[in-house]
Design an enzyme around this catalytic site. Structure first.
Site, PDB file in Angstrom:
ATOM      1  N   TYR A  70       0.826  -1.168   0.129  1.00  0.00           N
ATOM      2  CA  TYR A  70       0.001   0.096  -0.062  1.00  0.00           C
ATOM      3  C   TYR A  70       0.782   1.227  -0.030  1.00  0.00           C
ATOM      4  O   TYR A  70       1.847   1.335   0.436  1.00  0.00           O
ATOM      5  CB  TYR A  70      -0.938   0.102   1.153  1.00  0.00           C
ATOM      6  CG  TYR A  70      -1.861  -1.080   1.417  1.00  0.00           C
ATOM      7  CD1 TYR A  70      -3.083  -0.845   0.848  1.00  0.00           C
ATOM      8  CD2 TYR A  70      -1.530  -2.155   2.145  1.00  0.00           C
ATOM      9  CE1 TYR A  70      -4.170  -1.721   1.210  1.00  0.00           C
ATOM     10  CE2 TYR A  70      -2.604  -3.218   2.033  1.00  0.00           C
ATOM     11  CZ  TYR A  70      -3.761  -2.998   1.626  1.00  0.00           C
ATOM     12  OH  TYR A  70      -4.705  -3.887   1.803  1.00  0.00           O
ATOM     13  N   ASP A  84     -10.676   7.398   8.609  1.00  0.00           N
ATOM     14  CA  ASP A  84     -10.586   7.683   7.156  1.00  0.00           C
ATOM     15  C   ASP A  84     -11.312   8.924   6.797  1.00  0.00           C
ATOM     16  O   ASP A  84     -12.022   9.720   7.673  1.00  0.00           O
ATOM     17  CB  ASP A  84     -10.905   6.702   6.446  1.00  0.00           C
ATOM     18  CG  ASP A  84     -12.417   6.164   6.337  1.00  0.00           C
ATOM     19  OD1 ASP A  84     -13.172   6.828   6.515  1.00  0.00           O
ATOM     20  OD2 ASP A  84     -12.753   4.908   6.308  1.00  0.00           O
ATOM     21  N   ARG A 180      -5.773   1.640   8.187  1.00  0.00           N
ATOM     22  CA  ARG A 180      -6.583   2.582   9.035  1.00  0.00           C
ATOM     23  C   ARG A 180      -6.158   2.886  10.389  1.00  0.00           C
ATOM     24  O   ARG A 180      -5.646   3.872  11.025  1.00  0.00           O
ATOM     25  CB  ARG A 180      -8.039   2.643   8.786  1.00  0.00           C
ATOM     26  CG  ARG A 180      -8.713   3.423   7.791  1.00  0.00           C
ATOM     27  CD  ARG A 180     -10.069   2.966   7.708  1.00  0.00           C
ATOM     28  NE  ARG A 180     -10.719   1.324   7.553  1.00  0.00           N
ATOM     29  CZ  ARG A 180     -11.635   1.159   8.169  1.00  0.00           C
ATOM     30  NH1 ARG A 180     -12.328   2.046   8.814  1.00  0.00           N
ATOM     31  NH2 ARG A 180     -12.142  -0.002   8.242  1.00  0.00           N
TER      32      ARG A 180
END
Length: 232
Positions: A70, A84, A180
């Site tokens: 990521y 988020d 997250r």
């Protein structure tokens, strides 16, 4: 006619769920064709979403267990209930005063303990089941949610750049890791709070983003030119 079968490396756009992406591709397949995906991406996230067509659906568990990569953008100085950009920002007490003095070296030092096999607390807004119900359903209903921490594997975590209040990072992790939650924990370690503002999955196993295809391209070309056959 042979039924289509194989893997599609989709570059999921922001703004739609993984399930919605699957539905859009399903319309391009012959009626009755099986299709699923290996590893959900949140609606705000983009990047590699592996779509499994036909016999490839049997590979779901194996693919979900592979290493994932990521690139993410973290905003310090605030949090959100969902960790988020999908919920309102809440300033972290004192962050406006302390945050501008934080250095890149301090961010890297705070990130170091988040690498390796770690205990991670999943987000309250997640698909995990608590007492038979999805955590996000309970959270949306106003029920206090505290998922149990669980072991996950973070293979690497690199801070690409940092200029208060924004940090860009690159990471590789194993199954079940929440980026997250990693952003949240990084903010808590620095005592300024943090949440994820952008997330892009760059690979799953041997399937990188540079071999992906967009939904628009699939609409134009059809499925077959982009379908990766299963290894014999």
């Amino acid at each position: 006619m042979t039924a289509p079968s194989g893997i599609l490396i989709l570059d999921k756009p922001a703004g739609i769920s993984s399930a919605r992406a699957v539905d859009r591709v399903k319309r391009l397949l012959p009626r009755g064709t099986k299709i699923g995906h290996a590893g959900t991406l949140d609606p705000f996230a983009t990047g590699v979403l592996l779509l499994l067509v036909g016999k490839a659906t049997k590979q779901c568990e194996a693919l979900m267990g592979q290493r994932k990569g990521y690139e993410a953008t973290v905003k310090f100085g605030a949090t959100t209930p969902t960790e988020d950009p999908e919920s309102p920002e809440q300033p972290w007490p004192g962050a406006a005063e302390r945050g501008p003095a934080i250095t890149l070296d301090q961010v890297r030092a705070a990130a170091a303990p988040l690498v390796g096999q770690i205990l991670q607390r999943p987000p309250a807004f997640s698909a995990l089941k608590i007492a038979g119900r999805r955590a996000y359903d309970l959270a949306r209903a106003g029920t206090p949610v505290a998922p149990e921490p669980r072991q996950v594997m973070v293979y690497s975590l690199e801070i690409l750049d940092f200029a208060w209040p924004t940090c860009r990072l690159r990471m590789e992790c194993g199954r079940g890791t929440y980026v997250r939650s990693l952003a949240r924990d990084l903010g808590e370690a620095l005592d300024v709070g943090a949440y994820l503002t952008q997330l892009r999955r760059t690979f799953i196993g041997a399937h990188p983003i540079d071999q992906s295809v967009t939904l628009d391209r699939l609409q134009t070309d059809g499925i077959t030119p982009h379908l990766i056959p299963l290894a014999q």
